[in-house]
Design an enzyme around this catalytic site. Structure first.
Site, PDB file in Angstrom:
ATOM      1  N   ASN A   9       1.246  -1.244  -0.011  1.00 16.45           N
ATOM      2  CA  ASN A   9      -0.143   0.268  -0.104  1.00 16.45           C
ATOM      3  C   ASN A   9       0.968   0.810   0.044  1.00 16.45           C
ATOM      4  OD1 ASN A   9      -1.682   1.934   0.187  1.00 16.45           O
ATOM      5  ND2 ASN A   9      -2.157   1.275   2.022  1.00 16.45           N
ATOM      6  N   LYS A  11       0.343   4.553  -0.153  1.00 16.85           N
ATOM      7  CA  LYS A  11      -0.474   5.263   0.195  1.00 16.85           C
ATOM      8  C   LYS A  11      -0.425   6.950  -1.056  1.00 16.85           C
ATOM      9  CE  LYS A  11      -0.271   3.048   4.736  1.00 16.85           C
ATOM     10  NZ  LYS A  11       0.226   3.516   6.241  1.00 16.85           N
ATOM     11  N   HIS A  96      -9.357   0.810   4.187  1.00 19.50           N
ATOM     12  CA  HIS A  96      -8.573   1.337   5.092  1.00 19.50           C
ATOM     13  C   HIS A  96      -8.342   1.981   6.223  1.00 19.50           C
ATOM     14  CE1 HIS A  96      -4.262   2.404   5.600  1.00 19.50           C
ATOM     15  NE2 HIS A  96      -3.565   1.352   5.670  1.00 19.50           N
ATOM     16  N   GLU A  98      -7.352   4.633   7.668  1.00 18.14           N
ATOM     17  CA  GLU A  98      -7.180   5.800   7.062  1.00 18.14           C
ATOM     18  C   GLU A  98      -8.344   6.775   6.204  1.00 18.14           C
ATOM     19  OE1 GLU A  98      -3.556   5.531   5.414  1.00 18.14           O
ATOM     20  OE2 GLU A  98      -2.744   4.919   7.498  1.00 18.14           O
ATOM     21  N   GLU A 168      -6.201  -5.303  10.137  1.00 21.21           N
ATOM     22  CA  GLU A 168      -5.480  -4.118  10.446  1.00 21.21           C
ATOM     23  C   GLU A 168      -5.031  -3.583  11.705  1.00 21.21           C
ATOM     24  OE1 GLU A 168      -2.561  -2.970   6.674  1.00 21.21           O
ATOM     25  OE2 GLU A 168      -4.169  -1.672   6.797  1.00 21.21           O
ATOM     26  N   GLY A 174       1.398   2.583  10.729  1.00 24.13           N
ATOM     27  CA  GLY A 174       2.743   3.477  10.725  1.00 24.13           C
ATOM     28  C   GLY A 174       3.399   4.034  12.092  1.00 24.13           C
ATOM     29  N   SER A 210       2.829  -1.931  10.830  1.00 30.68           N
ATOM     30  CA  SER A 210       4.077  -1.559  10.676  1.00 30.68           C
ATOM     31  C   SER A 210       4.786  -3.207  10.964  1.00 30.68           C
ATOM     32  CB  SER A 210       4.534  -1.318  12.887  1.00 30.68           C
ATOM     33  OG  SER A 210       3.970   0.099  12.844  1.00 30.68           O
TER      34      SER A 210
END
Ligand code: PGA
Length: 249
Positions: A9, A11, A96, A98, A168, A174, A210
């Site tokens: 991904n 991003k 996702h 985010e 996730e 992150g 991560s």
């Protein structure tokens, strides 16, 4: 046997020119390995460059990071399933964290997007996961089940088998903190049980948050994991090639 999926991904990184260079380096550094697929999720502007850069290798695939649920219309800034397909996508991330937490995407919208993806013959990769507060309150199972029900609850088994689920935990994305392989495997087992209740046996379950060169192998040693969804550690093509090559026996 479900093939292992290594999903990158990107991003909001790597424009079309950078994507072309990346793919050239990656293809050179990584020869196909049986039972292993590598999926790339670039920003929409780089989809075509990535799709071309795969050079028809059967083990590589390009996907969108998000799609709108409508096929076309007045939705400034959004892309639809048919548009992503036209640019070379064969899969799409959906929900996702985010998208959920930065852009306010709801469970209901993830459901509509899964339907839209399947109508466009894109493989949906549904992302689910709890926040730190939810984990500490012991709500991980409830949250993940709610997200699964909302996005996939009405699908027939045949459609469910086309879906990939990415677990996730939000607190691991992150942040450098990843769930232990056992933590991940426990949630994967709950997701697997939910799928079994719907007779779906081909659905893949990836872990993300991560994941890097150091911890990927240990995570993938858990039989419950069918692959990984990786952000930061997928941005360098040589490092990503090494991770995919070395993370599984
Ligand atoms: P990360 O991102 O690997 O940088 O934690 C994973 C993701 O958000 O999919």
């Amino acid at each position: 046997m479900r093939p292992l999926v290594f999903a990158a991904n990107w991003k909001m990184h790597l424009g079309p020119g950078e994507a072309r260079d990346y793919l050239a380096t990656f293809r050179h550094a990584y020869a196909p390995v049986a039972g292993r697929q590598v999926w790339f999720f670039p920003p929409a502007v780089s989809l075509e460059a990535v799709a071309a850069g795969l050079e028809h290798r059967a083990d590589l695939l390009a996907g969108a990071q998000d799609i709108h649920w409508e096929p076309k219309g007045a939705f400034t800034g959004a892309i639809s399933g048919p548009l992503a397909t036209q640019a070379g996508a064969r899969a799409t991330l959906i929900g996702h964290s985010e998208r959920r937490h930065v852009f306010g995407e709801t469970d209901e919208q993830t459901g509509k997007k899964v339907g839209a993806a399947l109508r466009s013959e894109l493989l949906p990769v549904l992302c689910v996961g709890e926040t730190l507060a939810q984990r500490e309150a012991g709500e991980t199972g409830t949250v993940v089940t709610r997200q699964l029900e909302a996005a996939l609850g009405t699908l027939a088994t045949e459609s469910l088998d086309k879906v990939t689920i990415a677990y996730e935990p939000v607190w691991a994305i992150g942040t450098g903190k990843n769930a232990t392989p056992k933590d991940a495997a426990l949630v994967h087992a709950e997701i697997r049980a939910w799928l079994k209740g719907r007779n779906a046996s081909a659905t893949r379950i990836l872990y993300g948050g991560s994941v890097n060169l150091k911890n990927a192998r240990e995570l993938l040693a858990e039989a419950e994991l069918d692959g990984v969804l990786v952000g930061g550690a997928s941005l360098d093509p040589a490092g990503w090639a090494e991770l995919v090559r070395t993370a599984a026996a």
